[in-house]
Scaffold this motif. Structure first.
Motif, PDB file in Angstrom:
ATOM      1  N   ASP A 322      40.568  43.180  40.058  1.00 13.22           N
ATOM      2  CA  ASP A 322      41.993  42.812  40.255  1.00 13.22           C
ATOM      3  C   ASP A 322      42.835  43.776  41.055  1.00 13.22           C
ATOM      4  OD1 ASP A 322      41.465  40.849  38.579  1.00 13.22           O
ATOM      5  OD2 ASP A 322      41.697  41.838  36.720  1.00 13.22           O
ATOM      6  N   SER A 323      43.880  43.281  41.511  1.00 16.85           N
ATOM      7  CA  SER A 323      44.695  44.142  42.511  1.00 16.85           C
ATOM      8  C   SER A 323      45.382  45.155  41.837  1.00 16.85           C
ATOM      9  CB  SER A 323      45.614  43.258  43.277  1.00 16.85           C
ATOM     10  OG  SER A 323      46.583  42.736  42.388  1.00 16.85           O
ATOM     11  N   CYS A 324      45.698  46.270  42.334  1.00 14.95           N
ATOM     12  CA  CYS A 324      46.348  47.357  41.553  1.00 14.95           C
ATOM     13  C   CYS A 324      46.783  48.297  42.597  1.00 14.95           C
ATOM     14  CB  CYS A 324      45.430  48.152  40.540  1.00 14.95           C
ATOM     15  SG  CYS A 324      44.109  49.061  41.493  1.00 14.95           S
ATOM     16  N   ASP A 325      47.946  49.236  42.097  1.00 13.41           N
ATOM     17  CA  ASP A 325      48.310  50.321  43.110  1.00 13.41           C
ATOM     18  C   ASP A 325      47.633  51.516  43.013  1.00 13.41           C
ATOM     19  OD1 ASP A 325      50.415  48.578  44.026  1.00 13.41           O
ATOM     20  OD2 ASP A 325      51.911  49.158  42.580  1.00 13.41           O
ATOM     21  N   ILE A 326      47.272  52.058  43.931  1.00 16.00           N
ATOM     22  CA  ILE A 326      46.622  53.243  44.321  1.00 16.00           C
ATOM     23  C   ILE A 326      47.322  54.398  44.622  1.00 16.00           C
ATOM     24  CG2 ILE A 326      44.493  54.127  45.084  1.00 16.00           C
ATOM     25  CD1 ILE A 326      43.286  51.532  45.176  1.00 16.00           C
ATOM     26  N   VAL A 327      47.349  55.326  44.061  1.00 12.76           N
ATOM     27  CA  VAL A 327      47.948  56.632  44.498  1.00 12.76           C
ATOM     28  C   VAL A 327      46.914  57.856  44.914  1.00 12.76           C
ATOM     29  CG1 VAL A 327      49.680  58.625  44.198  1.00 12.76           C
ATOM     30  CG2 VAL A 327      50.086  56.250  43.501  1.00 12.76           C
ATOM     31  N   ILE A 328      46.969  58.200  46.034  1.00 13.48           N
ATOM     32  CA  ILE A 328      46.029  59.126  46.449  1.00 13.48           C
ATOM     33  C   ILE A 328      46.597  60.534  46.639  1.00 13.48           C
ATOM     34  CG2 ILE A 328      44.335  59.639  48.286  1.00 13.48           C
ATOM     35  CD1 ILE A 328      43.871  56.914  48.896  1.00 13.48           C
ATOM     36  N   VAL A 329      46.252  61.583  45.823  1.00 16.36           N
ATOM     37  CA  VAL A 329      46.779  62.684  45.839  1.00 16.36           C
ATOM     38  C   VAL A 329      45.688  63.491  46.659  1.00 16.36           C
ATOM     39  CG1 VAL A 329      47.418  64.962  44.621  1.00 16.36           C
ATOM     40  CG2 VAL A 329      47.891  62.519  43.754  1.00 16.36           C
ATOM     41  N   SER A 330      45.958  64.019  47.903  1.00 13.07           N
ATOM     42  CA  SER A 330      44.916  64.564  48.894  1.00 13.07           C
ATOM     43  C   SER A 330      45.620  65.717  49.819  1.00 13.07           C
ATOM     44  CB  SER A 330      44.150  63.708  49.486  1.00 13.07           C
ATOM     45  OG  SER A 330      43.121  64.292  50.348  1.00 13.07           O
ATOM     46  N   ALA A 331      44.934  66.670  50.058  1.00 15.88           N
ATOM     47  CA  ALA A 331      45.592  67.747  51.063  1.00 15.88           C
ATOM     48  C   ALA A 331      45.352  67.193  52.279  1.00 15.88           C
ATOM     49  CB  ALA A 331      44.844  69.103  50.761  1.00 15.88           C
ATOM     50  N   PHE A 332      44.531  66.043  52.715  1.00 12.44           N
ATOM     51  CA  PHE A 332      44.354  65.691  54.032  1.00 12.44           C
ATOM     52  C   PHE A 332      43.810  64.119  54.045  1.00 12.44           C
ATOM     53  CE2 PHE A 332      40.253  67.059  52.660  1.00 12.44           C
ATOM     54  CZ  PHE A 332      39.371  66.162  53.244  1.00 12.44           C
ATOM     55  N   MET A 333      43.925  63.592  55.107  1.00 11.66           N
ATOM     56  CA  MET A 333      43.526  62.177  55.376  1.00 11.66           C
ATOM     57  C   MET A 333      42.633  61.883  56.640  1.00 11.66           C
ATOM     58  SD  MET A 333      43.317  59.080  54.007  1.00 11.66           S
ATOM     59  CE  MET A 333      44.897  58.955  52.750  1.00 11.66           C
ATOM     60  N   ASN A 334      41.418  61.921  56.585  1.00  9.95           N
ATOM     61  CA  ASN A 334      40.665  61.776  57.890  1.00  9.95           C
ATOM     62  C   ASN A 334      40.447  60.431  58.128  1.00  9.95           C
ATOM     63  OD1 ASN A 334      38.397  61.013  56.129  1.00  9.95           O
ATOM     64  ND2 ASN A 334      37.615  63.213  56.032  1.00  9.95           N
ATOM     65  N   GLU A 335      39.495  60.044  59.440  1.00 12.18           N
ATOM     66  CA  GLU A 335      39.049  58.991  59.777  1.00 12.18           C
ATOM     67  C   GLU A 335      38.387  58.082  58.857  1.00 12.18           C
ATOM     68  OE1 GLU A 335      37.103  56.700  63.635  1.00 12.18           O
ATOM     69  OE2 GLU A 335      37.198  58.896  63.549  1.00 12.18           O
ATOM     70  N   LYS A 336      37.326  58.558  57.953  1.00 14.47           N
ATOM     71  CA  LYS A 336      36.713  57.989  57.062  1.00 14.47           C
ATOM     72  C   LYS A 336      37.400  57.260  56.023  1.00 14.47           C
ATOM     73  CE  LYS A 336      32.223  60.171  58.231  1.00 14.47           C
ATOM     74  NZ  LYS A 336      30.910  60.858  57.458  1.00 14.47           N
ATOM     75  N   MET A 337      38.334  58.624  55.523  1.00 15.74           N
ATOM     76  CA  MET A 337      39.067  57.930  54.211  1.00 15.74           C
ATOM     77  C   MET A 337      40.190  56.891  54.779  1.00 15.74           C
ATOM     78  SD  MET A 337      39.877  61.894  53.195  1.00 15.74           S
ATOM     79  CE  MET A 337      41.203  61.544  51.975  1.00 15.74           C
ATOM     80  N   GLU A 338      40.796  56.929  56.079  1.00 18.22           N
ATOM     81  CA  GLU A 338      41.516  55.671  56.553  1.00 18.22           C
ATOM     82  C   GLU A 338      40.887  54.492  56.506  1.00 18.22           C
ATOM     83  OE1 GLU A 338      42.972  57.160  60.265  1.00 18.22           O
ATOM     84  OE2 GLU A 338      44.556  58.671  59.182  1.00 18.22           O
ATOM     85  N   LEU A 339      39.605  54.429  56.943  1.00 16.35           N
ATOM     86  CA  LEU A 339      38.862  53.227  56.972  1.00 16.35           C
ATOM     87  C   LEU A 339      38.639  52.630  55.571  1.00 16.35           C
ATOM     88  CD1 LEU A 339      36.106  54.234  59.522  1.00 16.35           C
ATOM     89  CD2 LEU A 339      38.012  52.589  59.825  1.00 16.35           C
ATOM     90  N   ALA A 340      38.476  53.537  54.530  1.00 14.41           N
ATOM     91  CA  ALA A 340      38.408  53.045  53.269  1.00 14.41           C
ATOM     92  C   ALA A 340      39.488  52.687  52.781  1.00 14.41           C
ATOM     93  CB  ALA A 340      37.612  54.184  52.184  1.00 14.41           C
ATOM     94  N   VAL A 341      40.667  53.322  52.991  1.00 13.18           N
ATOM     95  CA  VAL A 341      42.013  52.823  52.434  1.00 13.18           C
ATOM     96  C   VAL A 341      42.327  51.373  52.936  1.00 13.18           C
ATOM     97  CG1 VAL A 341      44.583  53.358  52.698  1.00 13.18           C
ATOM     98  CG2 VAL A 341      42.814  55.349  52.016  1.00 13.18           C
ATOM     99  N   ASP A 342      42.024  51.083  54.454  1.00 12.61           N
ATOM    100  CA  ASP A 342      42.258  50.045  55.051  1.00 12.61           C
ATOM    101  C   ASP A 342      41.525  48.966  54.332  1.00 12.61           C
ATOM    102  OD1 ASP A 342      43.929  51.126  56.942  1.00 12.61           O
ATOM    103  OD2 ASP A 342      42.344  51.285  58.493  1.00 12.61           O
ATOM    104  N   ARG A 343      40.428  48.970  53.873  1.00 13.21           N
ATOM    105  CA  ARG A 343      39.486  48.047  53.053  1.00 13.21           C
ATOM    106  C   ARG A 343      40.145  47.794  51.835  1.00 13.21           C
ATOM    107  NH1 ARG A 343      33.647  48.731  50.125  1.00 13.21           N
ATOM    108  NH2 ARG A 343      33.487  46.980  49.228  1.00 13.21           N
ATOM    109  N   LEU A 344      40.769  48.739  50.964  1.00 14.48           N
ATOM    110  CA  LEU A 344      41.466  48.438  49.718  1.00 14.48           C
ATOM    111  C   LEU A 344      42.732  47.923  49.985  1.00 14.48           C
ATOM    112  CD1 LEU A 344      41.051  52.262  48.316  1.00 14.48           C
ATOM    113  CD2 LEU A 344      40.010  50.153  47.286  1.00 14.48           C
ATOM    114  N   ARG A 345      43.484  48.048  51.308  1.00 13.89           N
ATOM    115  CA  ARG A 345      44.332  47.304  51.361  1.00 13.89           C
ATOM    116  C   ARG A 345      44.194  45.702  51.554  1.00 13.89           C
ATOM    117  NH1 ARG A 345      47.488  52.294  54.831  1.00 13.89           N
ATOM    118  NH2 ARG A 345      48.795  53.201  52.923  1.00 13.89           N
ATOM    119  N   SER A 346      43.346  45.634  52.238  1.00 14.61           N
ATOM    120  CA  SER A 346      42.804  44.341  53.010  1.00 14.61           C
ATOM    121  C   SER A 346      42.260  43.224  51.458  1.00 14.61           C
ATOM    122  CB  SER A 346      41.658  44.292  53.921  1.00 14.61           C
ATOM    123  OG  SER A 346      40.650  44.814  53.271  1.00 14.61           O
ATOM    124  N   ASP A 347      41.740  44.119  50.573  1.00 18.34           N
ATOM    125  CA  ASP A 347      41.563  43.613  49.325  1.00 18.34           C
ATOM    126  C   ASP A 347      42.626  43.220  48.278  1.00 18.34           C
ATOM    127  OD1 ASP A 347      38.733  43.511  50.141  1.00 18.34           O
ATOM    128  OD2 ASP A 347      38.252  45.620  49.031  1.00 18.34           O
TER     129      ASP A 347
END
Length: 364
Positions: A322-347
């Motif tokens: 089910d859809s939910c809101d996700i809050v990422i607490v992180s010191a950085f955001m790299n390319e691999k993480m951005e790709l994973a975030v894009d997948r979550l948003r597309s879902d």
């Protein structure tokens, strides 16, 4: 001749009393150590309680109790208590003297300066005779645990996402109708369930009327904490205080969500104290009990990467139905993480990034 008898008698007394104290000194002697509470928050002041019980006539001339504790517990107003501090652990010693059939209780003020799980597993007892010539020792097992929750970050530090965080409010978007939200009536339409017919309104209007329902925000929030303090890190964290600040922020988000009645979850690529190598992923639920459960998981969180954060994001993308809101607490955001975030948003999930780098100064 008399002086020789005196010396021999004194030597005999010393030897006999030494044998007696060595043989029976620790018999029927009980030592216990507890905390005044089992759960508290970072920064709270509590008490550590020592209790020595002598259940025999033979007195206790002196007894030294030694044990190790983490420096996250700071002892205040030390009396009859010696503390030797190291970088991570402290050795503390208590000295007792007790008559027969007596009990002695001591209370030590302690400030919990760091979140964590503090366990008392044992203490070393060293016991001596009247003259300090003989001594014996043993290890006493202890089973005491203190959980220190992280102190949730102040509300002013939280950047609230725009979707579910507003709590029980109506929104007009793609979410299905909520059967508990009735805002009026409308004309019957093909496909409406017969259960939704409002018979009183139908009688007044002379034609079929059904309940008009509104849409509600989805009550699902998951807070993700990345324990990696820089890109390319593997297991070893350099800036642990920065990650501690991240834990406080994650606790602040969980507390706010719980106060709004939202279903909340927590996940981190750090691991639990009792399950090394396994990232922390909790179930979704709501209520104050669930909030304290999440705080306890944060208290036991070890700041060591069990898996790269982008792999944790990919794992969650596979598990979240089910859809939910996700809050990422992180010191950085790299390319691999951005790709994973894009997948979550597309879902269909809403994703917000709470950067830690800008708050390094606050944590110092």
């Amino acid at each position: 001749m008399g002086i020789h008898w005196f010396i021999l008698s004194a030597a005999a007394v010393i030897i006999i009393q030494g044998w007696v104290f060595r043989r029976f000194g620790l018999k029927r002697l009980a030592y216990a150590r507890t905390f005044s509470v089992s759960r508290c928050f970072e920064g709270d002041r509590i008490e550590m309680i020592e209790r020595l019980t002598n259940r025999k006539a033979l007195p206790v001339p002196w007894l030294r109790v030694e044990s190790m504790l983490h420096t996250g517990l700071k002892f205040e107003n030390v009396f009859n208590f010696d503390v030797s501090n190291g970088q991570f652990y402290q050795n503390h010693k208590s000295l007792f003297s007790l008559l027969g059939f007596k009990q002695l209780t001591r209370r030590h003020a302690v400030q919990c300066v760091q979140r964590g799980c503090y366990r008392l597993t044992g203490a070393s007892l060293t016991y001596g005779d009247l003259f300090g010539l003989f001594r014996s020792w043993e290890t006493v097992p202890l089973q005491e645990e203190l959980i220190v929750y992280p102190q949730p970050a102040d509300r002013s530090q939280l950047q609230l996402p725009s979707r579910s965080w507003q709590g029980d409010i109506t929104v007009r978007r793609w979410i299905v109708e909520d059967p508990f939200y009735v805002t009026g009536v409308r004309n019957y339409q093909a496909g409406d369930s017969l259960k939704s017919i409002n018979w009183n309104a139908t009688a007044r209007a002379g034609k079929l009327q059904v309940h008009r329902r509104d849409f509600t925000a989805d009550f699902r929030i998951i807070v993700l904490l990345n324990v990696e303090d820089h890109a390319g890190m593997w297991q070893v964290v350099n800036n642990t205080e920065l990650i501690e600040q991240g834990i406080r922020l994650a606790a602040g988000f969980v507390q706010f969500a719980a106060e709004q009645g939202l279903e909340t979850g927590f996940a981190s690529n750090g691991h639990d104290l009792d399950t090394p190598g396994v990232p922390v992923i909790t179930t979704m639920s709501s209520g104050s009990d669930h909030m304290l459960y999440l705080f306890e998981r944060m208290a036991k969180l070890v700041i060591s990467s069990a898996t790269p954060f982008d792999l944790l994001l990919a794992q969650l993308a596979d598990q979240l139905d089910d859809s939910c809101d996700i809050v990422i607490v992180s010191a950085f955001m790299n390319e691999k993480m951005e790709l994973a975030v894009d997948r979550l948003r597309s879902d269909g999930h809403g994703v917000e990034w709470m950067p830690l780098s800008a708050r390094a100064g606050d944590a110092a």
